[in-house]
Design a protein around this motif. Structure first.
Motif, mmCIF file in Angstrom:
data_model
loop_
_atom_site.group_PDB
_atom_site.id
_atom_site.type_symbol
_atom_site.label_atom_id
_atom_site.label_comp_id
_atom_site.label_asym_id
_atom_site.label_seq_id
_atom_site.Cartn_x
_atom_site.Cartn_y
_atom_site.Cartn_z
ATOM 1 N N LEU A 26 0.834 -1.130 -0.158
ATOM 2 C CA LEU A 26 -0.067 0.098 0.146
ATOM 3 C C LEU A 26 0.847 1.310 -0.126
ATOM 4 O O LEU A 26 1.678 1.206 0.731
ATOM 5 C CB LEU A 26 -0.927 0.029 1.330
ATOM 6 C CG LEU A 26 -1.930 1.178 1.187
ATOM 7 C CD1 LEU A 26 -2.863 0.982 0.133
ATOM 8 C CD2 LEU A 26 -2.417 0.947 2.933
ATOM 9 N N VAL A 27 0.507 2.303 -0.872
ATOM 10 C CA VAL A 27 1.215 3.476 -0.896
ATOM 11 C C VAL A 27 0.381 4.553 -0.603
ATOM 12 O O VAL A 27 -0.674 4.870 -1.032
ATOM 13 C CB VAL A 27 1.836 3.868 -2.309
ATOM 14 C CG1 VAL A 27 2.719 4.928 -2.627
ATOM 15 C CG2 VAL A 27 2.770 2.558 -2.938
ATOM 16 N N VAL A 28 0.994 5.314 0.450
ATOM 17 C CA VAL A 28 0.038 6.281 1.113
ATOM 18 C C VAL A 28 0.774 7.591 0.817
ATOM 19 O O VAL A 28 1.925 7.842 1.083
ATOM 20 C CB VAL A 28 -0.010 6.193 2.753
ATOM 21 C CG1 VAL A 28 -0.657 7.195 3.401
ATOM 22 C CG2 VAL A 28 -0.582 4.907 2.807
ATOM 23 N N GLU A 29 0.027 8.849 0.377
ATOM 24 C CA GLU A 29 0.382 10.078 0.587
ATOM 25 C C GLU A 29 -0.538 10.834 1.205
ATOM 26 O O GLU A 29 -1.823 11.065 1.058
ATOM 27 C CB GLU A 29 0.444 10.747 -0.976
ATOM 28 C CG GLU A 29 1.144 9.984 -1.961
ATOM 29 C CD GLU A 29 1.174 10.557 -3.262
ATOM 30 O OE1 GLU A 29 1.345 11.793 -3.710
ATOM 31 O OE2 GLU A 29 0.827 9.527 -4.161
ATOM 32 N N ALA A 30 -0.155 11.317 2.506
ATOM 33 C CA ALA A 30 -0.866 12.031 3.407
ATOM 34 C C ALA A 30 -0.248 13.189 4.142
ATOM 35 O O ALA A 30 0.651 12.976 4.923
ATOM 36 C CB ALA A 30 -1.245 10.964 4.522
ATOM 37 N N THR A 31 -0.623 14.252 3.708
ATOM 38 C CA THR A 31 0.028 15.541 4.379
ATOM 39 C C THR A 31 -1.148 16.480 4.867
ATOM 40 O O THR A 31 -2.099 16.995 4.030
ATOM 41 C CB THR A 31 0.735 16.317 3.550
ATOM 42 O OG1 THR A 31 1.824 15.646 2.982
ATOM 43 C CG2 THR A 31 1.187 17.655 3.872
ATOM 44 N N ILE A 32 -1.313 16.317 6.113
ATOM 45 C CA ILE A 32 -2.200 17.283 6.812
ATOM 46 C C ILE A 32 -1.596 18.663 7.385
ATOM 47 O O ILE A 32 -0.596 18.680 7.791
ATOM 48 C CB ILE A 32 -2.818 16.486 7.961
ATOM 49 C CG1 ILE A 32 -3.066 15.227 7.525
ATOM 50 C CG2 ILE A 32 -3.696 17.433 8.732
ATOM 51 C CD1 ILE A 32 -4.335 15.126 6.663
ATOM 52 N N THR A 33 -2.345 19.812 7.092
ATOM 53 C CA THR A 33 -1.551 20.997 7.191
ATOM 54 C C THR A 33 -2.492 21.906 8.243
ATOM 55 O O THR A 33 -3.640 21.344 8.448
ATOM 56 C CB THR A 33 -1.343 21.675 6.013
ATOM 57 O OG1 THR A 33 -2.458 22.206 5.223
ATOM 58 C CG2 THR A 33 -0.824 20.942 4.704
ATOM 59 N N ASN A 34 -2.046 23.102 8.406
ATOM 60 C CA ASN A 34 -2.549 24.119 9.144
ATOM 61 C C ASN A 34 -3.426 25.012 8.406
ATOM 62 O O ASN A 34 -4.219 25.772 9.131
ATOM 63 C CB ASN A 34 -1.613 24.851 9.990
ATOM 64 C CG ASN A 34 -0.548 25.583 9.204
ATOM 65 O OD1 ASN A 34 -0.366 25.183 8.034
ATOM 66 N ND2 ASN A 34 -0.050 26.683 9.622
ATOM 67 N N GLU A 35 -3.814 24.522 7.058
ATOM 68 C CA GLU A 35 -4.799 25.310 6.403
ATOM 69 C C GLU A 35 -6.346 24.859 6.887
ATOM 70 O O GLU A 35 -6.499 23.555 6.807
ATOM 71 C CB GLU A 35 -4.675 24.914 5.023
ATOM 72 C CG GLU A 35 -3.320 25.811 4.594
ATOM 73 C CD GLU A 35 -2.957 25.274 2.925
ATOM 74 O OE1 GLU A 35 -2.961 26.152 2.073
ATOM 75 O OE2 GLU A 35 -3.064 24.066 2.633
ATOM 76 N N LEU A 36 -7.125 25.498 6.977
ATOM 77 C CA LEU A 36 -8.486 25.070 7.125
ATOM 78 C C LEU A 36 -9.122 24.555 5.959
ATOM 79 O O LEU A 36 -9.647 25.589 5.038
ATOM 80 C CB LEU A 36 -9.412 26.295 7.980
ATOM 81 C CG LEU A 36 -10.786 25.921 8.199
ATOM 82 C CD1 LEU A 36 -11.095 24.800 8.942
ATOM 83 C CD2 LEU A 36 -11.597 27.115 8.801
ATOM 84 N N LYS A 37 -9.338 23.528 5.706
ATOM 85 C CA LYS A 37 -9.682 22.791 4.362
ATOM 86 C C LYS A 37 -10.364 21.604 4.458
ATOM 87 O O LYS A 37 -9.762 20.875 5.718
ATOM 88 C CB LYS A 37 -8.915 23.116 3.230
ATOM 89 C CG LYS A 37 -7.588 22.228 3.390
ATOM 90 C CD LYS A 37 -6.562 22.384 2.154
ATOM 91 C CE LYS A 37 -5.570 21.223 2.452
ATOM 92 N NZ LYS A 37 -4.319 21.376 1.172
#
Length: 381
Positions: A26-37
């Motif tokens: 399984l390949v995961v691309e997960a970037t959670i940011t401080n942008e409200l979205k």
């Protein structure tokens, strides 16, 4: 000598790379940011050399939890997993990603916290020479007076305006043969051309891992070139825009992306530095043999967009050539030596009318053959 040349040439055959052994992961691309979205996560599967398309991991249960007990659920949409509600990473909170696949595998990330917030100072375009090549360098400047932000990752999205150089007021269309006349043949007619085929826009995202660090510097100033464009590249002929994203990473995520960059930039597929299995901060819950590739990144981000015209940076200079040959040609007897049938080429969309007796390759007179004529909502002329 002739015999040797014959033997050498006869033994040269194209070698088609095929996967000898294949292990699915399984390949995961997960970037959670401080942008409200609405945050996005991409789940795919590893590919074989001969695979032409990436396989999407469908039907998974994906969610993020924080240390206050709040759960953020993601739903599958257009090949990605999108959070059902808008949210942003908050300083001091701890976040964990959980993935349960449709076939019963379960994966969980380590606990991650938001990296220090450091807003990008500026993005500028300047004429520079790189490796004896003259062009435009897109440079990012940044500074953290607290000296907490030391590891930086960048992405960009570039958009450029395209004007078809051989666009004509008239357009050629095929007129079918008269079915009542057995001797009739298809011909063409000229109609008014749509102005919507003259100006287009194209957008591309960066694919390279772009990293820099101030950890070994005496100060925390960043002056980093995220993009270099040759002055002979047609994408800057008219107007060009670039949106740059600056991510602040921690040491662990920076090390992961640095290793990923080395593996991706190993050169030839047959070089000694073969890409290997790269572990991130995600692990299987129940079965260690279930492999997962990727990193759950909780990072602060800042963005900035700039525009420039070719004449702004290269006043009085000849613009770059178009990306394809736009030399006019004609059909028929010499000097019209273009091969092929005119009616067939018009019908197949290979050529466009450029004024009698001239024709050009279709992209030269109709930019919609390779780009969109819809102006992006953010575009500024």
């Amino acid at each position: 000598m002739l015999l040797i040349c014959f033997i050498i040439n006869s033994c040269t055959e194209p070698y088609i790379l095929e996967t000898n052994t294949y292990e699915e992961a399984l390949v995961v691309e997960a970037t959670i940011t401080n942008e409200l979205k609405k945050q996005e996560i991409t789940l795919t599967k590893t590919s074989r050399f001969e695979d032409k398309e990436t396989q999407i991991e469908k039907g998974a249960d994906v969610f993020i939890t924080d240390n206050t007990g709040t759960q953020y659920d993601f739903e599958e949409e257009s090949g990605k997993y999108i959070s059902r509600t808008e949210f942003q990473a908050i300083p001091g909170k701890e976040y964990r990603l959980t993935i349960n696949t449709k076939d019963g595998r379960s994966f969980v990330s380590s606990t991650e916290t938001l990296t220090p917030v450091n807003v990008m100072q500026d993005v500028k375009a300047a004429v520079e020479t790189k490796d004896s090549l003259r062009g435009v360098a897109i440079r990012v400047t940044s500074f953290d007076p607290t000296n907490e932000a030391k590891y930086y990752r960048y992405e960009y999205e570039e958009t450029y305006k395209i004007v078809a150089p051989s666009w004509n007021l008239n357009k050629a269309i095929v007129v079918p043969a008269n079915p009542n006349n057995p001797r009739a043949e298809p011909t063409y007619a000229l109609i008014r051309n749509s102005p919507d085929t003259r100006v287009c826009y194209n957008t591309k995202k960066s694919t390279e891992v772009l990293l820099t660090s101030t950890a070994e510097l005496n100060d925390n100033h960043v002056n980093f070139s995220v993009r270099f464009i040759s002055n002979q590249n047609y994408i800057i002929t008219e107007r060009y825009s670039i949106l740059v994203r600056q991510y602040i990473e921690n040491l662990a995520s920076y090390s992961y992306y640095s290793t990923l960059k080395k593996l991706a930039g190993s050169g030839s597929l047959l070089s000694p530095n073969q890409p290997g299995f790269l572990y991130g901060n995600l692990r299987s819950v129940n079965n260690p043999s279930d492999k997962i590739i990727g990193y759950f990144d909780v990072t602060s981000v800042s963005t900035k967009r700039i525009y420039f015209n070719y004449i702004d940076l290269f006043p009085g200079e000849v613009p770059p050539p178009y990306y394809t040959d736009c030399t006019p040609f004609c059909y028929g007897e010499q000097p019209c030596t273009h091969m092929g049938g005119l009616i067939d080429d018009i019908g197949l969309g290979k050529v466009t009318y450029a004024g009698s007796p001239n024709w050009v390759n279709a992209p030269c007179g109709d930019c919609t053959t390779f780009a969109s004529n819809v102006k992006p909502p953010f575009w500024e002329d």
